[in-house]
Structures are given as structure tokens and as C-alpha cells.
Design a protein around this motif. Structure first.
Motif, short mmCIF file in Angstrom:
data_model
loop_
_atom_site.label_atom_id
_atom_site.label_comp_id
_atom_site.label_asym_id
_atom_site.label_seq_id
_atom_site.Cartn_x
_atom_site.Cartn_y
_atom_site.Cartn_z
N GLY A 176 59.53 49.76 44.88
CA GLY A 176 60.35 49.62 43.68
C GLY A 176 61.74 49.10 44.00
O GLY A 176 62.07 48.84 45.18
N VAL A 177 62.54 48.91 42.97
CA VAL A 177 63.89 48.34 43.13
C VAL A 177 64.92 49.39 42.69
O VAL A 177 64.85 49.90 41.56
CB VAL A 177 64.06 47.07 42.27
CG1 VAL A 177 65.48 46.52 42.39
CG2 VAL A 177 63.05 46.00 42.70
N GLN A 178 65.84 49.72 43.59
CA GLN A 178 66.85 50.75 43.30
C GLN A 178 68.23 50.10 43.28
O GLN A 178 68.50 49.18 44.07
CB GLN A 178 66.82 51.84 44.37
CG GLN A 178 65.44 52.25 44.86
CD GLN A 178 64.46 52.59 43.76
OE1 GLN A 178 64.84 53.02 42.67
NE2 GLN A 178 63.18 52.37 44.03
N MET A 196 64.12 49.74 38.80
CA MET A 196 64.46 48.72 37.79
C MET A 196 63.19 47.97 37.41
O MET A 196 62.31 47.73 38.25
CB MET A 196 65.49 47.74 38.36
CG MET A 196 66.80 48.39 38.74
SD MET A 196 68.00 47.18 39.37
CE MET A 196 68.74 46.64 37.80
N GLU A 197 63.06 47.61 36.12
CA GLU A 197 61.87 46.90 35.65
C GLU A 197 62.25 45.70 34.77
O GLU A 197 63.13 45.82 33.92
CB GLU A 197 60.97 47.85 34.84
CG GLU A 197 60.14 48.76 35.74
CD GLU A 197 59.10 49.56 34.93
OE1 GLU A 197 58.74 50.65 35.38
OE2 GLU A 197 58.71 49.09 33.84
N ILE A 198 61.59 44.58 35.01
CA ILE A 198 61.85 43.37 34.22
C ILE A 198 60.81 43.31 33.09
O ILE A 198 59.61 43.28 33.36
CB ILE A 198 61.71 42.10 35.08
CG1 ILE A 198 62.69 42.14 36.25
CG2 ILE A 198 61.94 40.85 34.24
CD1 ILE A 198 62.56 40.97 37.21
N PRO A 199 61.23 43.28 31.81
CA PRO A 199 60.26 43.14 30.71
C PRO A 199 59.45 41.85 30.90
O PRO A 199 59.97 40.84 31.37
CB PRO A 199 61.14 43.04 29.47
CG PRO A 199 62.47 43.58 29.86
CD PRO A 199 62.62 43.32 31.33
N MET A 284 64.98 37.32 46.71
CA MET A 284 65.02 37.51 45.25
C MET A 284 63.59 37.64 44.70
O MET A 284 63.34 38.43 43.78
CB MET A 284 65.75 36.35 44.59
CG MET A 284 67.25 36.32 44.86
SD MET A 284 68.07 37.92 44.59
CE MET A 284 69.76 37.41 44.38
N ALA A 285 62.66 36.87 45.26
CA ALA A 285 61.26 36.96 44.80
C ALA A 285 60.67 38.33 45.11
O ALA A 285 59.95 38.91 44.28
CB ALA A 285 60.43 35.85 45.46
N PHE A 286 61.01 38.90 46.28
CA PHE A 286 60.50 40.23 46.64
C PHE A 286 61.04 41.26 45.64
O PHE A 286 60.28 42.07 45.08
CB PHE A 286 60.96 40.55 48.06
CG PHE A 286 60.38 41.81 48.68
CD1 PHE A 286 60.97 42.33 49.82
CD2 PHE A 286 59.28 42.47 48.15
CE1 PHE A 286 60.47 43.49 50.43
CE2 PHE A 286 58.77 43.63 48.74
CZ PHE A 286 59.37 44.13 49.87
N LEU A 287 62.33 41.20 45.35
CA LEU A 287 62.95 42.12 44.39
C LEU A 287 62.31 41.96 43.00
O LEU A 287 61.91 42.95 42.36
CB LEU A 287 64.45 41.86 44.29
CG LEU A 287 65.30 42.33 45.47
CD1 LEU A 287 66.65 41.60 45.46
CD2 LEU A 287 65.49 43.84 45.45
N VAL A 288 62.18 40.73 42.55
CA VAL A 288 61.67 40.46 41.19
C VAL A 288 60.23 40.95 41.05
O VAL A 288 59.86 41.61 40.08
CB VAL A 288 61.79 38.96 40.87
CG1 VAL A 288 60.90 38.55 39.71
CG2 VAL A 288 63.26 38.60 40.57
#
Ligand code: P6P
Length: 334
Positions: A176-178, A196-199, A284-288
Motif C-alpha cells: 500500500g501507499v502511506q 492512499m487510494e486512487i478512484p 511513480m508507477a509503483f506508487l500509483v
């Protein structure tokens, strides 16, 4: 609500998932501490005599800002003595930076864009540091550039620091992303947003629209449909944001959704876009993806790309999954 520090988060992750060995935890904490130092230097602005050009060029032929070089030096000096790294690579350095012989060599490779968005430095717009961590091959003796050329799926850590109204550290170790906010009084990174979650859907897109006449057909088609709004095939209106600071645009997308695009265009046909694969697009792709979003180069998942050169560029479409999949589908021959 009791907030936890970066250190407590990393120790609890290690205890829970046994995924963050002590050396990797040390790496993350050292990078986080270096980002605090960069934040301090950035924050001084004109008072610190750190604005303006360094009157030198980087490997990309771009004029370096003083803060680009200062930030790069801060990351090199912070990381070379700890014994956790075998080598480092940076947007600001043509070749890799092996750990000096006087220090022990570790098993990780650290890549970074020390200060991304540097065209914004002198006008006080948010900028950031992007970093990515790979494992060196077992038994590697003397690291070479080839050791860095691993697909993004092999990253063990990715993150960025955002130097804005708040100083933030956004991090993934694959669970996940913190998001951590710098408590400037304590000098501590404090978790302020977990997972964090991207709709999957959005009504906000980010692209430098001044390049519209240079775009390829699939991008032209996709953007024209967004611009047509409720009267067009998308049947809804869209908003546009372009801060010209990838860390800031990506953070907005991680926070409230959106799609970020830096496509290849006709200005320099031999250049596949502006952004670099190894230390911008891959982290950025890993985070997204860890936040439920998607990231492609228009054809394939960015994280699947087998790198050929350390500073290679790649077209980037990342953010809300359904939008990234739609614009990517426009690139596929019928
Ligand atoms: P343009 C900053 O220089 C950067 O590398 C990214 O942070 C940003 O998204 C992009 O370039 C902005 O490019 O062509 O709009 O100035």
C-alpha cells in the motif's frame, strides 16, 4: 487519533510482514532524513543563496539549478557511508555512483531525481524528490549500469518527498501507499494518511496542452473527447490541472484521482516523451499501482518495461485506472 512515526511504521511492517530487512529500513530512514535536509534548503529560497542557475548542464543537456546540485549532493553524502547500498544513480549524474571503497557495500541500488520540477524552483511552486530502490544481483562485486537495468516490477521501495505548503513523504514498500507529514517542530515524519487510494474514475486530467498540435492521434482523440464534455461521447465535463511538477501532479492524483499524461510528441520524434523511466516513471508507477491506479506507456504497463539505458525516456499515462485503460486502448490498433 494517535499518529505513528515513520520509524514505528517501518518496524511494525517488518514485524508483520518480515519484508523490510534492517538494511532496507535503514535505507528508507536515511533517504527520509536527506529529504528533510533538502526541504530545509529549498525552504530558504533567496535567503539561502540557493536559487537560480548553476550555469552547468546535466546529462539530459538541461541547465541545472543550484538546488538540483545541492539536493543531489545531499542524497549522495547521506547514503554513501551506511553500508546499505552498492551504488546510486541520479538524473543529475551521467554515470552510476558506486559506493566509495572506504565504506562497506550493501545489497541495494538507489535511484533518484533529486529535485523534480526544478523549473518551478525560482517561482516558489511545489517541487519534490523521487526515489526508487532495487536489489543488486546476489554476489555482485563491482556494480555497473547494467545492474540497474531491471524492470519496475523489481522495485522493493518507491517514494517521493513533496516540498510544498506541507513537506510530505509518500512511500510504498509493496504493502500500500502511506503518507507522512514532516512535523517541523519535532523534525519527525508522522503518518497522516494510511493506504492512499486512487478512484477508478475521475473528471480531472493533467497534460501540457500547449503541445496539442504535436500529439499523436490517440492522444488527440482522447483529449478532444474530454474537451467535448457533456455534449460529447464522455457525457461529462472535465477539469484540467498542469503544475509542471510531476511530484505535485501525481500527489494530487493519489489524493483525489485524475490522469497524468506526458506522451511522446512530434517535437522530437526520436525522443519517446520527456520523463525518465528509471527514476521518474517507474517509482511513480509503483506508487500509483499500489494505490489501485494504472500506469502505461500507451502500449504496455510501465513496470513491465525492460530498461535498455539508465536515462531512457518513456511516454507516461498514469492515474485513475478506467481513464488510463481507455486512453491506452486508443493506442491499440483495432
Ligand atoms: P513541461 C519537470 O521539469 C518535469 O520533469 C516534470 O516534473 C513535469 O511533469 C514535466 O517535466 C513538465 O514538463 O514540458 O510541461 O515543462
Amino acid at each position: 487519533m494517535k499518529r505513528i512515526s515513520l520509524t514505528q511504521y517501518l518496524i511494525e511492517e517488518q514485524r508483520l510482514h518480515n519484508k523490510i530487512p534492517a538494511e532496507l529500513r535503514l535505507l528508507i530512514e536515511v533517504v527520509a532524513r536527506a529529504c528533510k535536509t533538502i526541504s530545509h534548503a529549498v525552504g530558504k529560497g533567496a535567503l539561502g543563496e540557493v536559487l537560480g542557475s548553476a550555469h552547468s548542464e546535466n546529462v539530459q543537456g538541461e541547465v541545472q539549478k543550484k538546488l538540483d546540485i545541492i539536493s543531489n549532493d545531499i542524497l549522495l553524502e547521506a547514503n554513501e557511508w551506511g553500508g546499505h547500498l552498492a551504488a546510486m544513480a541520479s538524473e543529475e549524474m551521467e554515470t552510476i555512483h558506486p559506493i566509495p571503497n572506504r565504506y562497506p557495500m550493501g545489497e541495494y541500488l538507489l535511484l533518484f531525481d533529486p529535485l523534480d520540477g526544478s523549473s518551478n524552483i525560482d517561482v516558489n511552486v511545489s517541487i519534490g524528490t523521487i526515489f526508487s530502490v532495487l536489489k543488486a544481483a546476489d554476489g555482485m562485486q563491482a556494480p555497473t549500469e547494467a545492474d540497474f537495468l531491471q524492470p519496475g516490477t523489481r522495485q522493493v521501495v518507491a517514494g517521493y518527498a513533496l516540498y510544498g505548503p506541507q513537506t510530505l513523504l509518500v512511500l510504498t514498500t509493496g504493502d500500500g501507499v502511506q503518507c507522512f507529514t514532516l512535523d517541523r517542530e519535532m523534525g519527525a515524519w508522522v503518518m497522516t494518511h494510511k493506504n492512499m487510494e486512487i478512484p477508478a474514475d475521475t473528471q480531472e486530467y493533467a497534460i501540457n496542452a500547449s503541445n496539442a498540435r504535436h500529439w499523436q492521434a490517440p492522444v488527440k482523440r482522447y483529449i478532444d473527447e474530454l474537451l467535448a464534455g457533456t455534449t460529447g461521447p464522455r457525457s461529462k465535463d472535465f477539469n484540467m490541472r498542469w503544475i509542471a511538477s510531476m511530484v505535485t501532479d501525481v500527489h494530487r492524483i493519489l489524493t483525489r484521482g485524475g490522469i497524468f499524461m506526458y506522451p511522446a510528441d512530434a517535437r522530437e520524434p526520436d525522443k519517446p516523451g520527456k520523463l525518465r523511466l528509471m527514476y521518474e516513471a517507474n517509482p511513480m508507477a509503483f506508487l500509483v499501482e499500489q494505490a489501485g491506479g494504472a500506469a502505461t506507456d500507451g502500449q504496455q504497463r510501465i513496470l513491465d518495461i525492460q530498461p535498455e539505458k539508465l536515462h531512457q525516456r518513456v511516454p507516461v499515462f498514469l492515474g485513475s485506472k478506467n481513464e488510463v485503460e481507455l486512453v491506452t486502448s486508443y493506442h491499440k490498433p483495432k
